[in-house]
Design an enzyme around this catalytic site. Structure first.
Site, PDB file in Angstrom:
ATOM      1  N   LYS A  54       0.842  -1.200   0.000  1.00 19.61           N
ATOM      2  CA  LYS A  54       0.000   0.000   0.000  1.00 19.61           C
ATOM      3  C   LYS A  54       0.877   1.249   0.000  1.00 19.61           C
ATOM      4  O   LYS A  54       0.600   2.212  -0.715  1.00 19.61           O
ATOM      5  CB  LYS A  54      -0.934  -0.011   1.222  1.00 19.61           C
ATOM      6  CG  LYS A  54      -2.057  -1.045   1.092  1.00 19.61           C
ATOM      7  CD  LYS A  54      -2.848  -1.274   2.377  1.00 19.61           C
ATOM      8  CE  LYS A  54      -3.868  -2.396   2.175  1.00 19.61           C
ATOM      9  NZ  LYS A  54      -4.586  -2.768   3.399  1.00 19.61           N
ATOM     10  N   GLN A  98      -4.927  -1.641   9.701  1.00 23.27           N
ATOM     11  CA  GLN A  98      -4.738  -2.923   9.035  1.00 23.27           C
ATOM     12  C   GLN A  98      -5.285  -4.056   9.897  1.00 23.27           C
ATOM     13  O   GLN A  98      -4.982  -4.151  11.086  1.00 23.27           O
ATOM     14  CB  GLN A  98      -3.241  -3.133   8.733  1.00 23.27           C
ATOM     15  CG  GLN A  98      -2.921  -4.390   7.947  1.00 23.27           C
ATOM     16  CD  GLN A  98      -3.478  -4.391   6.531  1.00 23.27           C
ATOM     17  OE1 GLN A  98      -3.663  -3.359   5.905  1.00 23.27           O
ATOM     18  NE2 GLN A  98      -3.756  -5.580   6.017  1.00 23.27           N
ATOM     19  N   ASP A 121     -11.442   2.448   4.083  1.00 23.50           N
ATOM     20  CA  ASP A 121     -11.757   1.019   4.038  1.00 23.50           C
ATOM     21  C   ASP A 121     -13.256   0.789   3.825  1.00 23.50           C
ATOM     22  O   ASP A 121     -13.672  -0.321   3.510  1.00 23.50           O
ATOM     23  CB  ASP A 121     -11.363   0.360   5.372  1.00 23.50           C
ATOM     24  CG  ASP A 121     -10.068  -0.440   5.280  1.00 23.50           C
ATOM     25  OD1 ASP A 121      -9.812  -1.003   4.206  1.00 23.50           O
ATOM     26  OD2 ASP A 121      -9.341  -0.485   6.280  1.00 23.50           O
TER      27      ASP A 121
HETATM   28  N1  GUN Z   1      -6.718  -6.988   5.979  1.00 23.77           N
HETATM   29  C1  GUN Z   1      -7.063  -7.741   4.919  1.00 23.77           C
HETATM   30  N2  GUN Z   1      -7.815  -7.027   4.040  1.00 23.77           N
HETATM   31  C2  GUN Z   1      -7.952  -5.790   4.573  1.00 23.77           C
HETATM   32  C3  GUN Z   1      -8.623  -4.600   4.142  1.00 23.77           C
HETATM   33  O1  GUN Z   1      -9.263  -4.537   3.080  1.00 23.77           O
HETATM   34  N3  GUN Z   1      -8.530  -3.535   4.971  1.00 23.77           N
HETATM   35  C4  GUN Z   1      -7.852  -3.588   6.153  1.00 23.77           C
HETATM   36  N4  GUN Z   1      -7.814  -2.495   6.912  1.00 23.77           N
HETATM   37  N5  GUN Z   1      -7.226  -4.674   6.581  1.00 23.77           N
HETATM   38  C5  GUN Z   1      -7.274  -5.758   5.800  1.00 23.77           C
END
Ligand code: GUN
Length: 283
Positions: A54, A98, A121
């Site tokens: 990311k 996360q 998100d």
């Molecule tokens: N962990 C796995 N997929 C995601 C996601 O789409 N967002 C977040 N914040 N954590 C994750």
């Protein structure tokens, strides 16, 4: 049967190039770059990899990205205090915590504390509620990434029977809402569902997100179905595979996403899109 492998990496790169141009234009107009705040709790190795991806993508498109790391024993109020500060920071447009986070922290409390306008998100109850009521704002990245991918290939899913395997808050449930919004008839199946092959055999479109390698078998698939594999499973030899038994499934499908290179890159691209949208429209 003609089979097409949907190339998430290619679409993701195209999306990133388009975002980079928009950021460049903002900067030439004297505006600030979009800012993403990432919060990582504990040292889950998979989360480390995702966060790195990311951040690399943020740098690529010209976003400012900042990461806050906490030990796995951190108290919930410490995270919520930081989120409150970031909610009020005018250089931050998106806040991402996360997942997974340690069990002593209540995930819902964390997501509720992020202001909906910075909830890139799309997990805040307000944003999920808007999606549920057919007025989406910031949308959960993986489901919206999958819809974006199908749109890119001009695959019309209206009227299809979509079967979603897995009912998580991150993928299965918002996927159900997105597919309803796209005009699918939906069925969500999960760990308590009896006779999973019975439901899968009726699907024109299957989205699987359960974290179980080789779960979906070719013999369960209706010929010509579309298969979207959200699973990311690491084998002992380091290889990454999805939830689909690719070898047996591929000959039955019209379209399928690979792992890696399918849904994963789309999730990251959509996170960037959400951050830009939050920056332009909400912050
Ligand atoms: N962990 C796995 N997929 C995601 C996601 O789409 N967002 C977040 N914040 N954590 C994750």
């Amino acid at each position: 049967m003609f089979t097409k492998i949907l190339d998430g990496k290619k679409i993701s790169n195209e999306i990133k190039v388009a975002i980079k141009k928009k950021v460049h234009k903002r900067l030439t107009l004297g505006k600030r770059p979009p800012g993403l705040a990432v919060i990582l709790i504990g040292n889950n190795p998979a989360s480390e990899i995702y966060i790195k991806k990311k951040q690399i993508s943020c740098n690529m498109v010209g976003f400012v990205s900042k990461c806050w790391r906490f030990s796995k024993n951190v108290q919930e109020n410490k995270i919520i205090n930081l989120i409150n500060i970031l909610n009020n920071n005018p250089t931050i447009d998106g806040i991402l915590v996360q997942l997974p986070i340690p069990k002593h922290i209540n995930t819902n409390n964390i997501f509720k504390s992020i202001t909906p306008n910075k909830d890139v998100d799309g997990f805040h109850p307000y944003n999920i509620g808007c999606l549920c009521q057919k007025t989406p704002r910031l949308r959960p990245c993986t489901p919206w990434g999958i819809i974006t991918m199908l749109q890119y290939y001009n695959i019309n899913i209206r009227g299809l029977h979509a079967v979603i395997i897995g009912a998580s808050n991150i993928v299965g449930r918002p996927m159900n809402l997105e597919l309803l919004l796209s005009g699918c008839t939906t069925t969500v199946i999960h760990r308590f569902t009896k006779n999973i092959p019975y439901f899968v055999k009726q699907a024109d479109l299957i989205v699987i997100a359960i974290g179980h390698k080789n779960f979906l078998k070719g013999e369960w698939i209706k010929p010509g179905a579309i298969v979207i594999d959200v699973g990311i499973n690491r084998l002992k030899n380091g290889e990454i595979v999805g939830d689909v038994e690719f070898k047996s499934v591929i000959s039955h499908v019209s379209y399928i996403t690979p792992v890696p290179g399918g849904v994963g890159p789309m999730t990251v691209a959509v996170l960037l899109q959400n951050t830009l949208k939050a920056c332009i429209e909400y912050n």
